[in-house]
Design a protein around this motif. Structure first.
Motif, PDB file in Angstrom:
ATOM      1  N   SER A 266     -10.696 -37.960  41.811  1.00  0.00           N
ATOM      2  CA  SER A 266     -10.808 -38.255  40.377  1.00  0.00           C
ATOM      3  C   SER A 266     -11.771 -39.415  40.178  1.00  0.00           C
ATOM      4  O   SER A 266     -11.716 -40.411  40.905  1.00  0.00           O
ATOM      5  CB  SER A 266      -9.439 -38.615  39.784  1.00  0.00           C
ATOM      6  OG  SER A 266      -8.572 -37.507  39.817  1.00  0.00           O
ATOM      7  N   VAL A 267     -12.650 -39.279  39.197  1.00  0.00           N
ATOM      8  CA  VAL A 267     -13.627 -40.321  38.866  1.00  0.00           C
ATOM      9  C   VAL A 267     -13.681 -40.455  37.348  1.00  0.00           C
ATOM     10  O   VAL A 267     -13.269 -39.546  36.617  1.00  0.00           O
ATOM     11  CB  VAL A 267     -15.028 -39.975  39.426  1.00  0.00           C
ATOM     12  CG1 VAL A 267     -15.006 -39.912  40.941  1.00  0.00           C
ATOM     13  CG2 VAL A 267     -15.536 -38.669  38.846  1.00  0.00           C
ATOM     14  N   PRO A 268     -14.186 -41.580  36.829  1.00  0.00           N
ATOM     15  CA  PRO A 268     -14.278 -41.739  35.366  1.00  0.00           C
ATOM     16  C   PRO A 268     -15.108 -40.631  34.730  1.00  0.00           C
ATOM     17  O   PRO A 268     -16.160 -40.249  35.238  1.00  0.00           O
ATOM     18  CB  PRO A 268     -14.946 -43.110  35.201  1.00  0.00           C
ATOM     19  CG  PRO A 268     -14.582 -43.850  36.441  1.00  0.00           C
ATOM     20  CD  PRO A 268     -14.572 -42.812  37.535  1.00  0.00           C
ATOM     21  N   GLY A 274     -15.671 -42.670  29.936  1.00  0.00           N
ATOM     22  CA  GLY A 274     -14.863 -43.362  30.927  1.00  0.00           C
ATOM     23  C   GLY A 274     -13.452 -43.676  30.485  1.00  0.00           C
ATOM     24  O   GLY A 274     -12.739 -44.439  31.154  1.00  0.00           O
ATOM     25  N   LEU A 275     -13.005 -43.089  29.386  1.00  0.00           N
ATOM     26  CA  LEU A 275     -11.657 -43.366  28.877  1.00  0.00           C
ATOM     27  C   LEU A 275     -10.580 -42.601  29.637  1.00  0.00           C
ATOM     28  O   LEU A 275      -9.392 -42.880  29.494  1.00  0.00           O
ATOM     29  CB  LEU A 275     -11.581 -43.024  27.382  1.00  0.00           C
ATOM     30  CG  LEU A 275     -12.491 -43.863  26.469  1.00  0.00           C
ATOM     31  CD1 LEU A 275     -12.446 -43.330  25.050  1.00  0.00           C
ATOM     32  CD2 LEU A 275     -12.085 -45.337  26.505  1.00  0.00           C
ATOM     33  N   ASN A 276     -10.975 -41.602  30.427  1.00  0.00           N
ATOM     34  CA  ASN A 276     -10.042 -40.895  31.301  1.00  0.00           C
ATOM     35  C   ASN A 276     -10.819 -40.461  32.538  1.00  0.00           C
ATOM     36  O   ASN A 276     -11.989 -40.829  32.708  1.00  0.00           O
ATOM     37  CB  ASN A 276      -9.405 -39.706  30.581  1.00  0.00           C
ATOM     38  CG  ASN A 276     -10.417 -38.613  30.265  1.00  0.00           C
ATOM     39  OD1 ASN A 276     -11.616 -38.870  30.121  1.00  0.00           O
ATOM     40  ND2 ASN A 276      -9.934 -37.379  30.155  1.00  0.00           N
ATOM     41  N   ASP A 277     -10.193 -39.692  33.402  1.00  0.00           N
ATOM     42  CA  ASP A 277     -10.831 -39.262  34.641  1.00  0.00           C
ATOM     43  C   ASP A 277     -11.113 -37.761  34.620  1.00  0.00           C
ATOM     44  O   ASP A 277     -10.500 -36.994  33.873  1.00  0.00           O
ATOM     45  CB  ASP A 277      -9.932 -39.586  35.839  1.00  0.00           C
ATOM     46  CG  ASP A 277      -9.835 -41.075  36.103  1.00  0.00           C
ATOM     47  OD1 ASP A 277     -10.737 -41.810  35.635  1.00  0.00           O
ATOM     48  OD2 ASP A 277      -8.858 -41.504  36.747  1.00  0.00           O
ATOM     49  N   ARG A 278     -12.073 -37.381  35.446  1.00  0.00           N
ATOM     50  CA  ARG A 278     -12.344 -35.977  35.719  1.00  0.00           C
ATOM     51  C   ARG A 278     -12.353 -35.784  37.223  1.00  0.00           C
ATOM     52  O   ARG A 278     -12.302 -36.750  37.998  1.00  0.00           O
ATOM     53  CB  ARG A 278     -13.701 -35.565  35.139  1.00  0.00           C
ATOM     54  CG  ARG A 278     -14.885 -36.317  35.750  1.00  0.00           C
ATOM     55  CD  ARG A 278     -16.190 -35.608  35.442  1.00  0.00           C
ATOM     56  NE  ARG A 278     -17.354 -36.363  35.840  1.00  0.00           N
ATOM     57  CZ  ARG A 278     -17.857 -36.410  37.075  1.00  0.00           C
ATOM     58  NH1 ARG A 278     -17.254 -35.759  38.065  1.00  0.00           N
ATOM     59  NH2 ARG A 278     -18.940 -37.116  37.350  1.00  0.00           N
ATOM     60  N   LYS A 279     -12.432 -34.533  37.686  1.00  0.00           N
ATOM     61  CA  LYS A 279     -12.482 -34.241  39.108  1.00  0.00           C
ATOM     62  C   LYS A 279     -13.936 -34.223  39.596  1.00  0.00           C
ATOM     63  O   LYS A 279     -14.881 -34.201  38.797  1.00  0.00           O
ATOM     64  CB  LYS A 279     -11.813 -32.897  39.390  1.00  0.00           C
ATOM     65  CG  LYS A 279     -10.325 -32.885  39.083  1.00  0.00           C
ATOM     66  CD  LYS A 279      -9.582 -33.942  39.918  1.00  0.00           C
ATOM     67  CE  LYS A 279      -8.092 -33.923  39.672  1.00  0.00           C
ATOM     68  NZ  LYS A 279      -7.433 -32.765  40.285  1.00  0.00           N
ATOM     69  N   ALA A 280     -14.122 -34.204  40.906  1.00  0.00           N
ATOM     70  CA  ALA A 280     -15.475 -34.175  41.473  1.00  0.00           C
ATOM     71  C   ALA A 280     -16.136 -32.825  41.245  1.00  0.00           C
ATOM     72  O   ALA A 280     -17.371 -32.726  41.226  1.00  0.00           O
ATOM     73  CB  ALA A 280     -15.441 -34.501  42.961  1.00  0.00           C
ATOM     74  N   CYS A 300     -17.863 -36.234  45.802  1.00  0.00           N
ATOM     75  CA  CYS A 300     -17.149 -35.167  46.505  1.00  0.00           C
ATOM     76  C   CYS A 300     -16.889 -35.549  47.965  1.00  0.00           C
ATOM     77  O   CYS A 300     -17.788 -36.038  48.666  1.00  0.00           O
ATOM     78  CB  CYS A 300     -17.983 -33.889  46.443  1.00  0.00           C
ATOM     79  SG  CYS A 300     -17.297 -32.510  47.383  1.00  0.00           S
ATOM     80  N   ARG A 301     -15.657 -35.335  48.423  1.00  0.00           N
ATOM     81  CA  ARG A 301     -15.307 -35.679  49.804  1.00  0.00           C
ATOM     82  C   ARG A 301     -16.113 -34.864  50.812  1.00  0.00           C
ATOM     83  O   ARG A 301     -16.442 -35.349  51.892  1.00  0.00           O
ATOM     84  CB  ARG A 301     -13.811 -35.434  50.033  1.00  0.00           C
ATOM     85  CG  ARG A 301     -12.912 -36.488  49.407  1.00  0.00           C
ATOM     86  CD  ARG A 301     -11.469 -36.258  49.797  1.00  0.00           C
ATOM     87  NE  ARG A 301     -10.600 -37.253  49.189  1.00  0.00           N
ATOM     88  CZ  ARG A 301      -9.272 -37.240  49.309  1.00  0.00           C
ATOM     89  NH1 ARG A 301      -8.687 -36.287  50.030  1.00  0.00           N
ATOM     90  NH2 ARG A 301      -8.549 -38.175  48.723  1.00  0.00           N
ATOM     91  N   GLU A 307     -15.245 -33.243  55.248  1.00  0.00           N
ATOM     92  CA  GLU A 307     -14.040 -32.512  55.618  1.00  0.00           C
ATOM     93  C   GLU A 307     -13.550 -31.552  54.538  1.00  0.00           C
ATOM     94  O   GLU A 307     -13.274 -30.393  54.798  1.00  0.00           O
ATOM     95  CB  GLU A 307     -12.913 -33.499  55.952  1.00  0.00           C
ATOM     96  CG  GLU A 307     -13.232 -34.403  57.133  1.00  0.00           C
ATOM     97  CD  GLU A 307     -12.137 -35.426  57.363  1.00  0.00           C
ATOM     98  OE1 GLU A 307     -11.182 -35.450  56.553  1.00  0.00           O
ATOM     99  OE2 GLU A 307     -12.233 -36.189  58.331  1.00  0.00           O
ATOM    100  N   CYS A 308     -13.439 -32.004  53.311  1.00  0.00           N
ATOM    101  CA  CYS A 308     -12.743 -31.245  52.267  1.00  0.00           C
ATOM    102  C   CYS A 308     -13.472 -29.948  51.901  1.00  0.00           C
ATOM    103  O   CYS A 308     -14.684 -29.932  51.692  1.00  0.00           O
ATOM    104  CB  CYS A 308     -12.577 -32.109  51.026  1.00  0.00           C
ATOM    105  SG  CYS A 308     -11.663 -31.292  49.708  1.00  0.00           S
ATOM    106  N   THR A 309     -12.720 -28.864  51.817  1.00  0.00           N
ATOM    107  CA  THR A 309     -13.238 -27.573  51.339  1.00  0.00           C
ATOM    108  C   THR A 309     -12.275 -26.955  50.328  1.00  0.00           C
ATOM    109  O   THR A 309     -12.240 -25.737  50.156  1.00  0.00           O
ATOM    110  CB  THR A 309     -13.443 -26.599  52.515  1.00  0.00           C
ATOM    111  OG1 THR A 309     -12.178 -26.404  53.184  1.00  0.00           O
ATOM    112  CG2 THR A 309     -14.484 -27.122  53.499  1.00  0.00           C
TER     113      THR A 309
END
Length: 668
Positions: A266-268, A274-280, A300-301, A307-309
């Motif tokens: 999760s990032v701003p 930037g008042l909430n977060d979104r995903k990568a 993104c990881r 690693e992440c998929t």
């Protein structure tokens, strides 16, 4: 019409024609005397006056005179060449005489309107006509050339101005390339819940436009793309665009959103300020177009830890592609429209507003997202502590109308603040509002209705201050204290739960970079410079490059739409499929035998028309970019550059004629 007897001569055959211009010239000077004086000048075989030479009858008169008298040089003494030179050139061209063998004398603006003494005006007019007769002898017949051109158009910026330009330009035999740096189209316009003045549903207004762009067969949409380099000239530009990897196959993704639920990062959310977060892996907002997800590789990881998929594993359409790479795409176009949008002034640059110091102080665009149904609080004006505000205070002119920041008025802030008040009154009538303003700027026929409606609402107060920034803001026992000095010097204080700042609109941060690539300038506030703002507000100093929307300066939605259409109209007028592009006949010419390669002219040319050949150590001038201003000819220390219609010989002959009167030594 005053007709004089012609005289024969074995030299050039010049005709002098003086416009009476109704009463403008007849009353200001002795036209009969001027006709008589002109008829006695060397090479003049006929001199006449006519009431209105610019009229249809006047043009026919000129063409008959040229044919009947076998003229090879024409002098017309009338009004400004800016107004009717093309009219008279067309009349000359109709006789098959080269139109550049014509010289215009401006008697109206330069003499009649500024010289009240009739005798003095007549004397000045006589000198001007003498100068023109001598000058026109040295005119050479310039050749009008044409080249093939590309009628495709590049539009940079997918906001409301850019999509309006693209839709106006899209037609058979023309491809429009719409380049937008973000993953979706719409720009700032898609952020708003509704649009003033009628507070109409914004998504209802803009969604059909976006859909029309996405599905238009003549528009090629390139999102997540930015201009990298620019080569060529008007009619034949080659623009290289970098299309960034989305890491999602746009042909497979159906926008189901399964990948979002699986993403662990999760990032701003920049779309929600930037008042909430979104995903990568994300899409800026539900219903955005194109409706395709993107992976933010910076967070993104998979790209940072390897690693992440998770998103790829869950995607039912196998749309995730980690191996995607950026593409470089060459776009060939004849013209470019720059609709790069705007930024907002950062209130943190002015400490007195306490922005980012006091948690419940927001910018207007942040508040816009708070009251938007797709926003972080789903349309509820909620404070960071989760409470419902009882009082909201709006402060106008933040960073604008001040010599210390930006001196101009952004023109839309008053309207959108009034829009907020009406919205709150309808949806949350228990919330009181306060406005701290200098005065209201509500141009046009509709916007003042917003103020009338807001003034009729109880619980919503207005506080006028003498100048922007005449306030003091600080925390005060779980409230925000806003102290102000009103227009008559009395101090007031407001206790409020939230403060909303209306910051100035400033130019986009991308404009400076693009300006370097296209060789055009931005002003001190970051907007595109408009060198021809009166007669061509969309034009720039580079031929074939136009600007639109808030990249020119602050404007509302309707203004941006009209601006985009105005830029498109310039392109449609000049780049017509099947027709060639004219080359400037007065383009400067280089005498390579005299050119030393000093490059002085390179610095002087404002239009990028001059290039330097490193091997030959000489300069060359592109006639497609040259505007025939003559600055290079004046700058050249070796006299290697000649402006054909303003040659040294022609100018000196004109000066000689101007000085040719009793008491003046014309040889000095």
């Amino acid at each position: 019409m005053n007709i004089l007897v012609e005289k024969e001569t074995d030299k050039l055959r010049t005709g002098v024609y003086i416009c009476e211009c109704g009463p403008n010239l007849m009353e200001a000077m002795d036209v009969k005397y001027l006709v008589d004086a002109a008829s006695k000048l060397d090479s003049v075989v006929t001199a006449k006056s006519f009431n209105l030479i610019c009229s249809g009858q006047g043009q026919k008169f000129i063409t008959r005179e040229i044919i009947d008298n076998k003229l090879d040089r024409i002098v017309i003494a009338a009004c400004s060449p800016q107004e009717h030179e093309k009219t008279f050139m067309a009349a000359v061209r109709d006789t098959n005489l080269n139109p550049w063998l014509l010289q215009i004398v401006n008697l109206r603006e330069q003499i009649a309107w500024v010289t009240p003494d009739r005798d003095l005006a007549t004397e000045k007019a006589e000198s001007y006509i003498k100068g023109a007769v001598k000058r026109v002898r040295d005119h050479i017949p310039l050749e009008e050339k044409y080249i093939d051109c590309n009628t495709n158009v590049l539009v940079v910026g997918g906001g409301i101005a850019g999509i309006s330009a693209a839709l106006a330009l899209a037609q058979e035999d023309r491809t429009v390339y719409l380049v937008e740096k973000s993953p979706v189209l719409g720009g700032h316009a898609i952020i708003y819940e509704d649009w003033f003045p009628g507070t109409s549903c914004a998504s209802c207004e803009i969604s059909p436009l976006l859909d029309s762009v996405i599905n238009n067969p003549y528009i090629n949409v390139l999102t997540m793309s930015e201009v990298q380099s620019v080569l060529g000239y008007y009619g034949n530009y080659t623009v290289t665009v970098r299309k960034k990897a989305r890491y999602i196959d746009d042909k497979k993704c159906l926008g189901c959103g399964a990948c979002v639920d699986a993403c662990p990062v999760s990032v701003p959310d920049e779309y929600n300020m930037g008042l909430n977060d979104r995903k990568a892996v994300y899409i800026p907002y539900q219903g955005s177009l194109p409706n395709i997800f993107s992976i933010d590789s910076a967070h993104c990881r998979r790209f940072n830890e390897g690693e992440c998929t998770a998103c790829r594993d869950i995607c039912p359409f196998e749309a995730v592609d980690y191996d995607q790479a950026d593409e470089l795409i060459d776009i060939h176009a004849g013209a470019v429209v720059l609709a790069t949008g705007f930024n907002l002034y950062d209130p943190a640059d002015v400490p007195l507003y306490k922005f980012r110091e006091i948690p419940e102080i927001y910018t207007a665009i942040e508040f816009e997202r708070l009251i938007n149904q797709n926003g972080p609080t789903h349309g509820v004006p909620q404070m960071k502590n989760g409470k419902h505000p009882e009082t909201i205070t709006f402060i106008h002119c933040v960073g604008s109308r001040s010599r210390n920041t930006h001196s101009y008025c952004s023109g839309v802030c008053c309207a959108y603040i009034l829009k907020y008040i009406l919205y709150l009154h309808e949806k949350y009538p228990d919330i009181n509002t306060e406005q701290v303003y200098v005065d209201f700027c509500l141009p046009g026929k509709d916007l003042n209705n917003l103020l009338i409606k807001a003034q009729d609402i109880s619980g919503h107060d207005f506080h006028r201050i003498s100048a922007p920034g005449n306030i003091d803001i600080h925390d005060d026992d779980n409230k925000i204290s806003v102290k102000y000095l009103n227009g008559i010097g009395c101090q007031g204080e407001i206790k409020t739960d939230m403060v909303i700042l209306a910051p100035a609109i400033v130019g986009s941060e991308n404009a400076c970079k693009l300006g370097g690539l296209f060789d055009i300038e931005t002003d001190r506030d970051g907007f595109w410079s408009q060198p021809f703002i009166t007669d061509s507000p969309a034009g720039t100093r580079r031929a074939g490059v136009y600007t639109a929307g808030c990249s020119q300066g602050p404007m509302d939605i309707a203004g941006s739409i009209m601006s985009g259409q105005a830029a498109a109209s310039r392109v449609l007028k000049e780049l017509v499929p099947g027709k060639k592009l004219p080359i400037e006949p007065m383009a400067a010419i280089v005498n390579n035998d005299k050119c030393s390669g000093c490059k002085s002219c390179l610095k002087a040319c404002e239009f990028g028309a001059i290039v330097y050949d490193e091997e030959l150590h000489q300069i060359a001038i592109n006639p497609l970019l040259c505007r025939a201003c003559g600055i290079c000819a004046v700058t050249c220390p070796g006299g290697a550059i000649n402006a054909p219609f303003f040659s040294n010989e022609a100018i000196m002959s004109e000066v000689s004629g101007l000085l040719e009167k009793e008491g003046v030594n014309k040889n000095e």
